[in-house]
Design a protein around this motif. Sequence first.
Motif, PDB file in Angstrom:
ATOM      1  N   ALA A 145     -30.025 -10.837 -14.543  1.00 45.27           N
ATOM      2  CA  ALA A 145     -29.010 -10.201 -13.699  1.00 45.27           C
ATOM      3  C   ALA A 145     -29.552 -10.046 -12.297  1.00 45.27           C
ATOM      4  O   ALA A 145     -30.753  -9.839 -12.092  1.00 45.27           O
ATOM      5  CB  ALA A 145     -28.623  -8.839 -14.268  1.00 45.27           C
ATOM      6  N   ARG A 204     -26.098  -3.688 -10.798  1.00 43.87           N
ATOM      7  CA  ARG A 204     -25.827  -5.117 -10.876  1.00 43.87           C
ATOM      8  C   ARG A 204     -24.850  -5.556  -9.783  1.00 43.87           C
ATOM      9  O   ARG A 204     -23.896  -4.841  -9.467  1.00 43.87           O
ATOM     10  CB  ARG A 204     -25.263  -5.481 -12.240  1.00 43.87           C
ATOM     11  N   TRP A 232     -31.504  -8.260  -2.744  1.00 48.32           N
ATOM     12  CA  TRP A 232     -31.444  -8.278  -4.196  1.00 48.32           C
ATOM     13  C   TRP A 232     -32.827  -8.305  -4.842  1.00 48.32           C
ATOM     14  O   TRP A 232     -33.824  -8.676  -4.227  1.00 48.32           O
ATOM     15  CB  TRP A 232     -30.710  -9.538  -4.674  1.00 48.32           C
ATOM     16  N   ASP A 284     -18.449  -8.038 -15.562  1.00 50.14           N
ATOM     17  CA  ASP A 284     -19.835  -8.224 -15.993  1.00 50.14           C
ATOM     18  C   ASP A 284     -19.827  -9.005 -17.305  1.00 50.14           C
ATOM     19  O   ASP A 284     -19.338  -8.510 -18.323  1.00 50.14           O
ATOM     20  CB  ASP A 284     -20.499  -6.861 -16.185  1.00 50.14           C
ATOM     21  N   VAL A 311     -29.560  -7.633  -9.130  1.00 45.72           N
ATOM     22  CA  VAL A 311     -29.311  -6.210  -8.886  1.00 45.72           C
ATOM     23  C   VAL A 311     -29.579  -5.880  -7.430  1.00 45.72           C
ATOM     24  O   VAL A 311     -30.341  -6.575  -6.735  1.00 45.72           O
ATOM     25  CB  VAL A 311     -30.183  -5.315  -9.793  1.00 45.72           C
TER      26      VAL A 311
END
Length: 880
Positions: free
Chosen positions: A821, A830, A863, A664, A823
């Motif tokens: 981001a 994430r 997502w 990340d 997710v």
Amino acid sequence: MTRFTLKFYGVLMLLAVVLAPSLASAGVVELSKNWKSAPMTKVKASGEEISATGFNLKKWQPAIVPGTVLTNMLEWGEVPDPFYGMNNNKIKDIYETGRDYYTYWFVNDFQQKAKKGEQVWLNFRGVNYSFDVFLNGKKVNTERHHGMYLRSKYNITDLLAADGNNRLAVIVYPVDVVGNPNGGQGGDGTIARNVALQYVAGWDWIQPIRDRNTGIWDKVTVETTKAVDLQNPHVVTRVPGVRKPGAEQAPAFIETSTELVNATEATVAGKVVVEIGGQKVEKEVSLAGKAKVEVELPTIELANPKLWWPSGYGAQDMYTMSVKVYLDGQLSDEETVPVGIREIQHKWNDHTRSMQISVNGQKIFIKGGNWIISDAMLRLTPERYDAEIRYHRDMNLNLIRIWGGALPERPEFYDACNKYGMLVIQDFWMSGDCNGRWVDPMKKDDQWTRRQYPDDHNLFVESAADVIKLIRNNPSLAIWCGGNEITPPQDILAALKDSLDALDGTRWFIEYSNSDSMSYNFIGGNGDGPYGIQPDSIFWQYRTWPFNSEVGSVGVGDVVSLKRFLPEENLVVPTDKKGTEAVSDEVWTYHKYISYGNSMEPYGGASNMEEFAKTAQLVNYNQYRALMEGFSSHMWDWYTGTIIWKTQNPWTALRGQMYDYYLDPNACLFGTRVGSQLIHAMCNPVDKMVTIVNNSFDTQNDLMLVAKAYDMAGKEYPITQVFVYSGPTSVKKIMSVEPFLNKAGMEKDGAFLQLQLLDHNQNLISDNFYWYPNAEGNYSGLQEIGASKLQVEATKIGDNKVKVVLKNPAGAPVAFFNHLAIVDAKTNERVLPIFADDNYVSVVPGAEKTIILDCPQATTSNWKLAVEGYNFEQKYFNIK
């Protein structure tokens, strides 16, 4: 094991991203399934008995190979996740248990017959640390094999079962000297008596690995050939003259050789044939029984070749070379070798007093990162390598240095570096800490004794020669280095130089990582640093070593990252204990946190974990942008390159990283990315002088510089819009913008500065956004900035890509420091790894910004988009 870690590890094991192999051979099968394992202490049978197919394995555990004892124990649920909290302290250390506790048997049942005229070979690419091999009731190796980095190969043709049902049994012993993990660098230092990893006894960025990474940690393969086995093909590419990317090229020259091994008693004759780029050369050969010879083939001249270039400078074109050996017209063995055509040169720069690197005749200003290892427990996958090297490419870096306390990196690592254009410095396995450079009260032995580590010098030399053969064909491999901050002992050093001359002969060899031959140390000290949090101005004003092998800072992730490995009760703001390197929370100390000092105070400090982690990203971004810009501002004057210490962590450390263990990214990555742009407009934090850096090989005519200041309410103050000229690989000062920043209220509340460069096609090639404190050094205006009115639109543009458009209406305040981001739509977790062409971005009033997000290893695409900014509460957006 935490739920996130288990899920993360499972995804890595299941992913099937197709990556180009480093070296492929016909008739090779990897033994990566159907392994079983048991501790030696619970098995009361011999290797001959265990390797008989009738031996009962009912109580044995399914095993991961490649893997280590500890990775298997973790998979079996026998130990907790050592990367979470203080769990590592709950696992027994080999120093206390003794070596037998972590000595394990590994057994594999596999199908293989030897047809008439065939030879079958068993290959181990890496076992830590020593082992014996048994097959179908017979011992395979006459002497126990030692050495973590030394490959081994056995002809098992006569040991195969007639019905093809074979059982392989391998007993793996830990390192001979396990070392006391007493808190020193490499513990008490005795871990270096082995030819193996040093960090496993602990370092200032990691806790000890309890089994010292014992196990079959790299590939096991079964290979089928005819009488002659083709081994270790070698490719050297010559690219004379000065070349330009994308241009019509003068010829390049390719030199090849290979080893041949005759497995039979009879003399055989045939020919070796090499093909690449439509060209073919061959050579007649004759081998006596059981002979091993090296064959050099005629040089290939390749017209108008596609060249391999470092990232940012040109394409990373690769060829596939075929190497075959024929006997009486029949193919005996073949291998394919990926080839990048390039030539790396080095010369001493008398002005900087440091070495200068060129590729294909063009000098390259080195912007690098120090690399430890991908995973401290050796869970090494092509997918993880690909993601990590891509992150380095995305930071606009062009070199990775592999630190000497870890591995000769794996071919899959080099595959990714070849693909993404990352040059590599490969250290051999020494460190100043363990091998005696300094007096150290934590060490068991004195300096003179440690200076002669490892115990077996011949094993070191043999391992080094084998590693050279393993990785020398990679175009990304640029430099060899004798060790981290110390040379090997003189006899090893001499043998190492001989091996490099004989087996490679094309690359620069640095005797140790901060050698005067790399970077003349006219300052004193160890020849690297500084480390830790620094004022931004230091990187611009303070002159350090002219090719700095280690200079670095902090690297805490955001709160989502921290929650993955810090228990809830430890999600606290770390408070420094006066007079120590520790903080008030023991878990932060255990995970090697280094202080941010008072760098967050100008932002108003932090009263909770969320504020701390959020403010840390502002500091992270500025630290690494300033580092890269400061070194670039003195390109070819003070410096020929710099290498960040460090860009990644192989476990859940709280320092020096651009992305966390879970892949990340944090703001360090994007500050580095902006500060390292190939053609870049930047501003000196001291005198506010705007400078243009051109790292390209071309003169940049008709670049337009657009500079604007903004106050905290979002009002624009135009500074300049002017065409500028920049010569190749040069730095050019343009103007000071301090008066304009003062007009925008910098002295009272702080101000923003936007610098943009457009090329002759009006494409934006550099976009740089600064925020400045007031005259007292405080970000008082930021603390009072109005709420962002950011508008967000997200659209799927491919299976794994999302285009995000951020708009800030006219008259609004700056939409400051926004993080994006992807997710999971159900869990809000994430999706990782994620690659963004920008992040932690600011959008000025009346403007919009487009960002592409890519999640190529994602297993689903259900997502949402998460967006959070400094003045924008986190929100989730549907993706069209």
